[in-house]
Scaffold this motif. Structure first.
Motif, PDB file in Angstrom:
ATOM      1  N   GLU A 222       0.815  -1.253   0.030  1.00  0.00           N
ATOM      2  CA  GLU A 222      -0.112   0.058   0.172  1.00  0.00           C
ATOM      3  C   GLU A 222       0.995   1.300  -0.198  1.00  0.00           C
ATOM      4  O   GLU A 222       0.615   2.211  -0.623  1.00  0.00           O
ATOM      5  N   GLU A 223       2.005   1.292   0.696  1.00  0.00           N
ATOM      6  CA  GLU A 223       2.793   2.664   0.965  1.00  0.00           C
ATOM      7  C   GLU A 223       3.471   2.697  -0.315  1.00  0.00           C
ATOM      8  O   GLU A 223       3.766   3.879  -0.816  1.00  0.00           O
TER       9      GLU A 223
ATOM     10  N   LYS B 116       0.605   3.601  -3.410  1.00  0.00           N
ATOM     11  CA  LYS B 116      -0.459   4.492  -3.262  1.00  0.00           C
ATOM     12  C   LYS B 116      -0.634   5.456  -4.313  1.00  0.00           C
ATOM     13  O   LYS B 116      -1.682   6.052  -4.487  1.00  0.00           O
TER      14      LYS B 116
ATOM     15  N   GLY C 160      -3.588   5.332  -7.126  1.00  0.00           N
ATOM     16  CA  GLY C 160      -4.662   6.068  -6.348  1.00  0.00           C
ATOM     17  C   GLY C 160      -5.929   6.267  -6.870  1.00  0.00           C
ATOM     18  O   GLY C 160      -7.013   6.050  -6.087  1.00  0.00           O
TER      19      GLY C 160
ATOM     20  N   GLN D 210      -7.246  -0.947  -6.258  1.00  0.00           N
ATOM     21  CA  GLN D 210      -7.365  -0.851  -4.874  1.00  0.00           C
ATOM     22  C   GLN D 210      -8.090  -1.966  -4.127  1.00  0.00           C
ATOM     23  O   GLN D 210      -7.755  -2.441  -3.083  1.00  0.00           O
TER      24      GLN D 210
END
Length: 917
Positions: free
Chosen positions: A467-468, A471, A475, A481
Motif C-alpha cells: 500500500e505504501e 499508493k 490512487g 485498490q
C-alpha cells in the motif's frame, strides 16, 4: 585530551598479555591485570572485540583501536586485522613476537596520525565535520584526529559527515549492447594469447595444452540447446587460471559482452581479478572491461545506511562510531562491495551489517531517492556492457532461476550470457542444490507478509508494504485498490512478527503459524533429546491428522492470496500500456518492478509452497524431490522452522536452466573426478556438473599436477588415538602442531569437537610462540581468520571441514593438515535419498573428493613440503586413492607420525633458511 605517550598498547599473549609504552618499554602482565586495564579503556589494541574474546572480558567502554584509526585514515584500503597486518600495509618493521607486536601498535598509530597532519588544507577541511560528529559519539581517536587536522569553526548540521550519499556520482544508462557475436576461437590463437599473458615466455607444456583444450568451450555451437561443454581437470600447479583466460578473453574481444567467469569462493574470485592485470595492465582499461558481480546482499544499501545514520548517529556509542567509519569507506569505495577486500570487515563484530545491506524483498528500485547513485544499480549496468564478468556460482544460478520464473530480472538477460567458465566446478552440484531448492518456513512467511503489509508491531525495518509503495501509482484505480485490499487481508494467514515466541507459548495465530507449530512438534517427536542442540529433521511420513489438516488449511490460504496478487499485477501492466505515452522513465521503472515482484510471488513462490503442502498427503511422491521438516538451530536455540524441498539431482535444473541456453561452458577444477580403485571416473564428473543431462557428450581432458608428491608430501593415518576422548584428541593436535612448528590447519567434522580441542591447546601453543586461531571461537569472520593464518608463517587455524575451500595459503604458512576423522557426509534425509539414487558408493565418492580438495590446499609450489594426517585408525584403504599417485602413505602410531613430521618439515625449514641466507 589523552596523551598517547601514556597509553599502553596491549597484545594478548600466553598466560596474559604484553603491554608496551610509546617509549618502547615492554612488560608482561597476568590475564587478570590485562582484563582490568582493558576494562579501563586506556589501552591501544588491534581489533577490540577479538582482543576481548582472547582475554575473556566484555568490552564495556570505548578504547583506542588501531584498526579504527586505519579505517578512517586509509578508507577502502585492505589490511589484515592485526599488528602484523598494520605493519605490512604501513611498511613498518614486521613483528615476530607479542612484544614487537605491541610496539608496532604505537608505531602504526603515530604513522597514521602523521599522515593526517600532512594532508592538504582542503582535505583536512573535508574531514572535520565527520570527526566532530564522531567526537560526540565518543570515538576515542577523535580528539587526536582533530588535533592533526584542525577543528571546524562552522556550526554543523546534526548528520554532518555521515551524509556521504549527497556527494556520490550518478550512473547513466547506455544503449543495450545486443546479443554476443558468433566468432569462434582457434587453438593457435589461444596458445599465442597465453604466451602474451605470461610475458612472452614459452608456456609450460601442460599449461599450453590446457589452454588448447579449453578452446573447445569457445567454438561455434552447431544447433540450439547443444552447447559446447568442456570438462577439464587440472591438478594444482598447472596454471589453469591463465590457461582459460587465454581463450576466454579472445572470445570476449571478438564477440562483445557475454562471458561470465564464475567461482565458488571469494578467494578465487579475488585471485582472478588479480590475474586480470596480465590481460589488461592499464588499470583504466581493466576497470572498463572487467566487472566483479555478486549478489545484492553483498553491497551497501544507501537508503538503509541513511536511515541507520538518522537513527543511530545522533546518539553516542560504538554503533555511531562504526557508522562514521563506514561513511568514510562509502566516500572512497568504487563499488560498495561490503564483502570485498577493502571493506573494514572487523566492524561487523560490533554492528550487524544486515542493517545497511539490501535485505530480501526490501528494495524499492526506481522509487528510492538514491536510485541514481545506488552501488547495486551501477554494477548491474556495468556488468551488462563489460566484456568479462567475474561472478560466483550462486549468482549465475539465481539469475537462471529468474529467467526460468520470469521473475524480477534486474541483471544481464540470458541471451547475453553466452559463454561460461565455471572454476571450482566441483562445487556446481552444491551451488545448484542451494539455488534450486525451496523452504516454506516461519521466516520466509514473515518476509512475504512484511513485503505485502509493511512492518507490524515493534518490527524495526524501513520496508514499506504494498500500500505504501503503490499508493501514488494506483490512487485512482478502483480495481487495483480492491485487489490490494484483498492481498492485505489474505496475507493475515502468513506467520507474522514474533511467531517463534508464540510457537513456544502464547498460541499461534493464523493458519501459517498453526502449521509451523504442528511441524515443530512432529520434528521433536521424531528426534531424541540428546540431538536437540543442532538442526533437527523429520521425514514427511506417518504424519498426524493435525499436521495434515494444518497443511491443508495453509495451502487453501495461500491459494486465496495468489488471485489478488495476480490481479494487482495485471492492473499495473494495463497502466503501463494505457499510459505509455506520458509515463516518465522512473515511473515506468517503478511499475515494471512492482509488477514483476507481484508476478514472481504469485507464479513461483506461492505455487511452489502449495505443491509442497499438497505432497504431504499425496500417496504418489515425486521421485525427483526429497522433502522434510526441519528445525533450524544453533547451540540449542531455535531460529526457524519449516518444510524443505530439494532436487535429489540438482544438476537437472542446472543443465536445463544454465547450460542448455548457453553456447558453451568450460567446467574446470583440480578435483572434478573421483578415482575409485585408482581408476579415473569421468562419469562422476558428468553427474555432478550436469553434463550427463545434455544432448551431446562433453569434451574431457585432464592434466596432472607437475609437483613431485613422492618428495614433497607425506600422508599419515594415525591408529592409536581415541578421537572420542577429548583429552586424547586435543593432545594429538597439540603435539602434531608443535612438531610442525605451526603452519597447521586442523579440520573438524563437528563444532563441539573443535571447541573442546581449542580450549585445551591454546595455552601450550601460545607458550611455544604459536598463535592459534579458531573458527566458531574467535570473533572474526572466516576471511579474516584465513588472512591472519596466511600472514603468520607459524600460526595454526582450527575450522570445520567446509573451511578447506576457503583456505588458499601458498608457502610455509600451510605445511600440515590434520583431520579429526574421515569426513564422511552427514547422514541427513537428503543424503539418504541421494545415496539411494546414485548408489552405495556415493558416500565414498563424496569423501574421496573432500580429502582430495583438502590435500590440494597443502602443496602449491615446487618448493612446498607438507604433511596430511587423519586421526582415525579405521580409515578405509579404498579412500586413499584420493591422494595423488606416488604420495607416501603410512599407517602408524602418533609418536611415529610426530617424529617423521618433525624430521620431514624441519628439513624443509632448514632448506628455506639456507635459501634466505
Amino acid at each position: 585530551m589523552t596523551n598517547m605517550g601514556e597509553v599502553q598498547a596491549l597484545v594478548p599473549a600466553a598466560g596474559g598479555a604484553v603491554l608496551a609504552f610509546a617509549s618502547g618499554e615492554v612488560r608482561r602482565v597476568s590475564a587478570e591485570e590485562a582484563r582490568a586495564l582493558f576494562r579501563s579503556g586506556e589501552v591501544l589494541v588491534a581489533h577490540a572485540i577479538f582482543v576481548a574474546g582472547r582475554l575473556k572480558v566484555a568490552p564495556n567502554r570505548p578504547l583506542f583501536d588501531a584498526l579504527e584509526l586505519f579505517a578512517f585514515v586509509r578508507p577502502a584500503q585492505p589490511c589484515i586485522p592485526s599488528p602484523l597486518g598494520l605493519s605490512r600495509t604501513l611498511m613498518l618493521p614486521r613483528p615476530s613476537t607479542p612484544e614487537e607486536a605491541a610496539i608496532t601498535l604505537h608505531r602504526a598509530a603515530n604513522a597514521l596520525l602523521n599522515e593526517l597532519r600532512l594532508l592538504s588544507p582542503a582535505a583536512k577541511q573535508r574531514q572535520q565535520p565527520l570527526v566532530s560528529s564522531m567526537l560526540k559519539a565518543g570515538w576515542r581517536w577523535a580528539p587526536l584526529v582533530l588535533e592533526a587536522i584542525g577543528s571546524s569553526e562552522r556550526a554543523l548540521p546534526p548528520l554532518a559527515g555521515f551524509d556521504v550519499w549527497r556527494e556520490l556520482p550518478k550512473w547513466e544508462d547506455e544503449a543495450p549492447p545486443g546479443k554476443p557475436g558468433l566468432h569462434a576461437v582457434t587453438a593457435n590463437e589461444s596458445r599465442a594469447r597465453l604466451e602474451a599473458l605470461i610475458g612472452g615466455r614459452e608456456a609450460r607444456p601442460e599449461q599450453s595444452a590446457y589452454a588448447e583444450e579449453a578452446t573447445y568451450a569457445f567454438a561455434s555451437r552447431e544447433r540450439a540447446e547443444a552447447p559446447k561443454i568442456a570438462l577439464i581437470e587440472a591438478g594444482t600447479g598447472v596454471g589453469k587460471t591463465l590457461g582459460y583466460l587465454a581463450p576466454a578473453s579472445l572470445w570476449a574481444e571478438k564477440n562483445g559482452p557475454g562471458l561470465w567467469i564464475a567461482t565458488y569462493t571469494r578467494n578465487l574470485q579475488r585471485q582472478i581479478v588479480q590475474e586480470m592485470a596480465h590481460l589488461y595492465p592499464d588499470p583504466a582499461e581493466r576497470e572498463d572491461k572487467t566487472v566483479v558481480r555478486k549478489g545484492r546482499e553483498n553491497y551497501l544499501c544507501l537508503l538503509n545506511f541513511e536511515e541507520a545514520a538518522k537513527r543511530i548517529a545522533l546518539a553516542p556509542g560504538q554503533r555511531a562510531v562504526v557508522l562514521g567509519l563506514i561513511a568514510r569507506w562509502v566516500a572512497a569505495t568504487a563499488d560498495g562491495d561490503m564483502s570485498g577486500a577493502g571493506f573494514p570487515a572487523f566492524l561487523a563484530a560490533s554492528f550487524p551489517m544486515s542493517e545497511i545491506t539490501d535485505r530480501r524483498g526490501e528494495c524499492v528500485y526506481a522509487a528510492c531517492p538514491h536510485y541514481r547513485t545506488c552501488f547495486i544499480e551501477r554494477v548491474v549496468r556495468r556488468a551488462r556492457h563489460a566484456p568479462i564478468v567475474i561472478a560466483n556460482h550462486a549468482l549465475v544460478i539465481a539469475q537462471a532461476a529468474q529467467d526460468w520464473l520470469g521473475g524480477e530480472q534486474e541483471d544481464t538477460p540470458a541471451e547475453r550470457r553466452a559463454r561460461y567458465v565455471f572454476d571450482e566446478g566441483h562445487h556446481l552440484f552444491d551451488a545448484a542444490d542451494s539455488g534450486f531448492s525451496a523452504f516454506l518456513s516461519g521466516q520466509e512467511m514473515v518476509d512475504l507478509r512484511r513485503w505485502i503489509r509493511g512492518p507490524e508491531g515493534r518490527a524495526r525495518t524501513r520496508m514499506r508494504g504494498l500500500e505504501e509503495r503503490l499508493k501514488d501509482i494506483i490512487g485512482g484505480d478502483e480495481e487495483a485498490q480492491s485487489a490490494l485490499g484483498e492481498c492485505i487481508a489474505a496475507s493475515s494467514a502468513l506467520a507474522g512478527e514474533g511467531w517463534l515466541s508464540r510457537l513456544h507459548g502464547g498460541g499461534p495465530r493464523g493458519s501459517g503459524e498453526v502449521f509451523l507449530a504442528e511441524a515443530y512438534q512432529h520434528v521433536l517427536g521424531q528426534n531424541d533429546s540428546a540431538e536437540r542442540l543442532y538442526a533437527l529433521e523429520a521425514e514427511t511420513v506417518q504424519l498426524s491428522d493435525a499436521v495434515i489438516d494444518s497443511a491443508r488449511r495453509l495451502g487453501a490460504a495461500l491459494k486465496r492470496l495468489i488471485a489478488p496478487l495476480q490481479r494487482l499485477a495485471q492492473t499495473l501492466r494495463k497502466q503501463l500500456d494505457d499510459e505509455a505515452a506520458k509515463l516518465e522513465t522512473y515511473e515506468r521503472a517503478r511499475l515494471e518492478a512492482a509488477a514483476r515482484g507481484l508476478e514472481r510471488r504469485a507464479k513461483l513462490m506461492l505455487p511452489a509452497w502449495i505443491r509442497m503442502l499438497d505432497a504431504l498427503e499425496s500417496e504418489e511422491r515425486r521421485e525427483e524431490f526429497a522433502g522434510w521438516f526441519e528445525i533450524v538451530r544453533e547451540d540449542g536455540r531455535d531460529f526457524d522452522v519449516g518444510l524443505r524441498r530439494h532436487w535429489i539431482d540438482p544438476t537437472i535444473p542446472l543443465a536445463q536452466e544454465v547450460l542448455l541456453p548457453a553456447h558453451g561452458a568450460l567446467i574446470t577444477s583440480a578435483t572434478l573426478r573421483d578415482a575409485p580403485n585408482g581408476a579415473d571416473d569421468w562419469q562422476s564428473a558428468e553427474v555432478r556438473t550436469g553434463a550427463a543431462h545434455l544432448p551431446e557428450p562433453p569434451k574431457r581432458a585432464s592434466f596432472g599436477s607437475p609437483f613431485r608428491y613422492a618428495e614433497q608430501a607425506r600422508v599419515f593415518i594415525v591408529r592409536d588415538v581415541n578421537r572420542r576422548e577429548p583429552d586424547q584428541l586435543a593432545a594429538a593436535y597439540r603435539e602434531l602442531f608443535l612438531a610442525s612448528g605451526g603452519g597447521a590447519l586442523g579440520l573438524f567434522t563437528a563444532v563441539q569437537a573443535l571447541r573442546a580441542v581449542q580450549s585445551r591447546i591454546s595455552v601450550p601453543l601460545g607458550a611455544a610462540g604459536i598463535n592459534l586461531y579458531a573458527q566458531h571461537v574467535d570473533r572474526l569472520d572466516t576471511g579474516a581468520l584465513v588472512d591472519l593464518f596466511r600472514a603468520e608463517e607459524n600460526a595454526c587455524l582450527l575450522g570445520t571441514d567446509a573451511l578447506r575451500d576457503g583456505v588458499d595459503v601458498p608457502g610455509r604458512s600451510l605445511r600440515l593438515v590434520v583431520f579429526d576423522k574421515v569426513p564422511w557426509p552427514k547422514p541427513s534425509i537428503l543424503h539418504r535419498a541421494r545415496r539411494a539414487r546414485f548408489g552405495k558408493t556415493y558416500d565414498d565418492l563424496l569423501t574421496r573428493l573432500r580429502l582430495k580438495q583438502a590435500f590440494g590446499r597443502l602443496i602449491r609450489s615446487q618448493e612446498d613440503k607438507g604433511c596430511f594426517v587423519i586421526l582415525e585408525p579405521a580409515t578405509p584403504s579404498r579412500l586413499l586413492t584420493a591422494f595423488p599417485p606416488n604420495t607416501p602413505i603410512r599407517r602408524c602410531g602418533l609418536a611415529e607420525a610426530i617424529a617423521e613430521i618433525r624430521g620431514f618439515l624441519c628439513e624443509s625449514r632448514d632448506e628455506a633458511a639456507f635459501a634466505a641466507l
